[in-house]
Scaffold this motif. Structure first.
Motif, short mmCIF file in Angstrom:
data_model
loop_
_atom_site.label_atom_id
_atom_site.label_comp_id
_atom_site.label_asym_id
_atom_site.label_seq_id
_atom_site.Cartn_x
_atom_site.Cartn_y
_atom_site.Cartn_z
N VAL A 1 0.88 -1.18 0.00
CA VAL A 1 0.00 0.00 0.00
C VAL A 1 0.91 1.23 0.00
O VAL A 1 1.57 1.52 0.99
N GLU A 2 0.97 1.91 -1.13
CA GLU A 2 1.92 3.04 -1.26
C GLU A 2 1.39 4.29 -0.61
O GLU A 2 2.14 5.06 -0.01
N SER A 3 0.10 4.53 -0.76
CA SER A 3 -0.47 5.72 -0.12
C SER A 3 -1.98 5.54 0.02
O SER A 3 -2.60 4.80 -0.75
N ILE A 4 -2.51 6.19 1.03
CA ILE A 4 -3.96 6.31 1.19
C ILE A 4 -4.20 7.78 1.52
O ILE A 4 -3.71 8.27 2.54
N VAL A 5 -4.89 8.47 0.63
CA VAL A 5 -5.10 9.91 0.86
C VAL A 5 -6.59 10.23 0.86
O VAL A 5 -7.39 9.57 0.17
N ALA A 6 -6.94 11.24 1.62
CA ALA A 6 -8.33 11.68 1.67
C ALA A 6 -8.71 12.32 0.34
O ALA A 6 -7.95 13.12 -0.21
N ASP A 7 -9.86 11.90 -0.19
CA ASP A 7 -10.36 12.48 -1.44
C ASP A 7 -11.89 12.54 -1.30
O ASP A 7 -12.39 12.39 -0.17
N THR A 8 -12.58 12.78 -2.41
CA THR A 8 -14.05 12.82 -2.31
C THR A 8 -14.67 12.15 -3.52
O THR A 8 -14.11 12.17 -4.62
N PHE A 9 -15.83 11.52 -3.29
CA PHE A 9 -16.70 11.09 -4.38
C PHE A 9 -17.66 12.23 -4.69
O PHE A 9 -18.24 12.82 -3.76
N ASP A 10 -17.85 12.53 -5.96
CA ASP A 10 -19.00 13.32 -6.37
C ASP A 10 -20.17 12.34 -6.49
O ASP A 10 -20.00 11.25 -7.04
N VAL A 11 -21.32 12.70 -5.97
CA VAL A 11 -22.49 11.81 -6.05
C VAL A 11 -23.72 12.60 -6.49
O VAL A 11 -23.80 13.81 -6.25
N ASN A 12 -24.66 11.91 -7.14
CA ASN A 12 -25.98 12.50 -7.34
C ASN A 12 -26.58 12.65 -5.94
O ASN A 12 -26.40 11.77 -5.10
N PRO A 13 -27.28 13.76 -5.68
CA PRO A 13 -27.68 14.06 -4.30
C PRO A 13 -28.33 12.88 -3.57
O PRO A 13 -29.28 12.29 -4.07
N ILE A 14 -27.73 12.52 -2.43
CA ILE A 14 -28.39 11.59 -1.50
C ILE A 14 -28.50 12.31 -0.17
O ILE A 14 -27.49 12.75 0.38
N GLU A 15 -29.71 12.39 0.31
CA GLU A 15 -29.98 13.07 1.58
C GLU A 15 -29.25 14.42 1.63
O GLU A 15 -28.65 14.79 2.63
N GLY A 16 -29.31 15.13 0.50
CA GLY A 16 -28.74 16.47 0.47
C GLY A 16 -27.24 16.53 0.25
O GLY A 16 -26.67 17.60 0.09
N ASN A 17 -26.59 15.36 0.20
CA ASN A 17 -25.14 15.35 -0.01
C ASN A 17 -24.81 15.23 -1.49
O ASN A 17 -25.37 14.37 -2.18
N THR A 18 -23.92 16.06 -1.99
CA THR A 18 -23.47 15.92 -3.37
C THR A 18 -22.01 15.45 -3.43
O THR A 18 -21.46 15.23 -4.50
N ARG A 19 -21.40 15.35 -2.27
CA ARG A 19 -20.04 14.83 -2.19
C ARG A 19 -19.96 13.92 -0.98
O ARG A 19 -20.75 14.07 -0.04
N ALA A 20 -19.04 12.99 -1.01
CA ALA A 20 -18.86 12.10 0.14
C ALA A 20 -17.37 11.87 0.35
O ALA A 20 -16.60 11.78 -0.62
N ALA A 21 -16.99 11.78 1.62
CA ALA A 21 -15.58 11.58 1.96
C ALA A 21 -15.13 10.20 1.51
O ALA A 21 -15.82 9.20 1.71
N ALA A 22 -13.95 10.17 0.91
CA ALA A 22 -13.42 8.93 0.34
C ALA A 22 -11.95 8.76 0.73
O ALA A 22 -11.29 9.72 1.13
N TRP A 23 -11.49 7.52 0.60
CA TRP A 23 -10.05 7.26 0.61
C TRP A 23 -9.65 6.85 -0.80
O TRP A 23 -10.33 6.02 -1.42
N LEU A 24 -8.57 7.45 -1.27
CA LEU A 24 -7.99 7.03 -2.54
C LEU A 24 -6.68 6.31 -2.22
O LEU A 24 -5.74 6.92 -1.71
N ALA A 25 -6.68 5.01 -2.51
CA ALA A 25 -5.51 4.19 -2.18
C ALA A 25 -4.73 3.84 -3.45
O ALA A 25 -5.33 3.52 -4.49
N THR A 26 -3.42 3.93 -3.36
CA THR A 26 -2.53 3.48 -4.42
C THR A 26 -1.82 2.24 -3.91
O THR A 26 -1.10 2.29 -2.91
N ILE A 27 -2.08 1.12 -4.58
CA ILE A 27 -1.65 -0.18 -4.05
C ILE A 27 -0.92 -0.93 -5.16
O ILE A 27 -1.44 -1.09 -6.27
N ARG A 28 0.29 -1.35 -4.84
CA ARG A 28 1.11 -2.01 -5.86
C ARG A 28 1.29 -3.49 -5.55
O ARG A 28 1.33 -3.90 -4.39
N ARG A 29 1.42 -4.28 -6.60
CA ARG A 29 1.69 -5.71 -6.45
C ARG A 29 3.18 -5.97 -6.44
O ARG A 29 3.89 -5.38 -7.25
#
Ligand code: SAH
Length: 196
Positions: A168-196
């Motif tokens: 696992v090279e990195s895990i950084v905070a990012d966001t999903f853009d989403v079609n509105p769910i319960e008023g949210n248009t973005r959601a907190a995400a992890w973006l992971a860069t993972i190498r074999r």
């Protein structure tokens, strides 16, 4: 794979994740030239991440268990003149494809699985990613409050899932853009860069 994923694509009304454009996080990876070589979009849905990689010159395969999503992805590919291969398949058994990839995209798929399916999924990814290849995985983050949407994932859970034969090279905070769910248009995400 159950019929319910396909039902979500035949239902009227927007699917929260199916935003009709690539996730900005993957847009940045593409701009940086990282979605390259033979690319698998695992659980591609209607293909936005796959078509993004195709637009940046990658040779892309998109796999999803929902036939309706694959049909839509093929249609977009033809309409946009962006060649990509889209097939119905089970991402828990990617080895059955008999293919290998340099790069894997997972946008919002890891987080749909149960603990036991997570193990199967990671083994399935390992079966098709070449040694030295990279998986870019974005999932819902445990920093996202509320109950809507998929299961939240912690950094520790990601590290545990990819502990054997992966780096696992990195895990950084990012966001999903989403079609509105319960008023949210973005959601907190992890973006992971993972190498074999
Ligand atoms: N990556 C897409 C879709 C994310 S939603 C996007 O960013 O828009 C999760 C997707 O995983 C759905 O399209 C669902 O059909 C697919 N999926 C879930 N379980 C699967 C399985 N076992 N095999 C293949 N696809 C699966």
């Amino acid at each position: 794979m159950t019929a319910s994923w396909d039902d979500s694509y035949t239902a009227t009304g927007p699917r929260p994740w199916d935003i009709g454009r690539p996730q900005p996080a993957f847009g940045r990876l593409a701009e940086a030239g990282l979605l390259s070589g033979e690319v698998l979009d695992s659980g591609c849905g209607t293909g936005e991440q796959a078509l993004l990689a195709a637009a940046h010159g990658a040779k892309v395969t998109g796999i999803d268990g929902a036939p309706t999503a694959i049909e839509q992805a093929r249609r977009k590919s033809a309409e946009r003149g962006l060649p990509a291969r889209f097939e119905v398949g089970d991402v828990l058994d990617l080895g059955a494809l008999g293919l290998e990839f340099d790069t894997i995209i997972d946008s919002g798929v890891f987080h749909v699985f149960s603990d036991s399916d997570r193990l199967r999924y990671v083994a399935s990814l390992a079966a098709v990613l070449r040694p030295g290849g990279t998986c870019y995985l974005m999932c819902f983050s445990d920093r996202q409050p509320g109950e809507f949407g998929p299961r939240r994932v912690s950094q520790d859970e990601l590290r545990a899932a990819f502990s054997d034969g992966w780096r696992v090279e990195s895990i950084v905070a990012d966001t999903f853009d989403v079609n509105p769910i319960e008023g949210n248009t973005r959601a907190a995400a992890w973006l992971a860069t993972i190498r074999r």
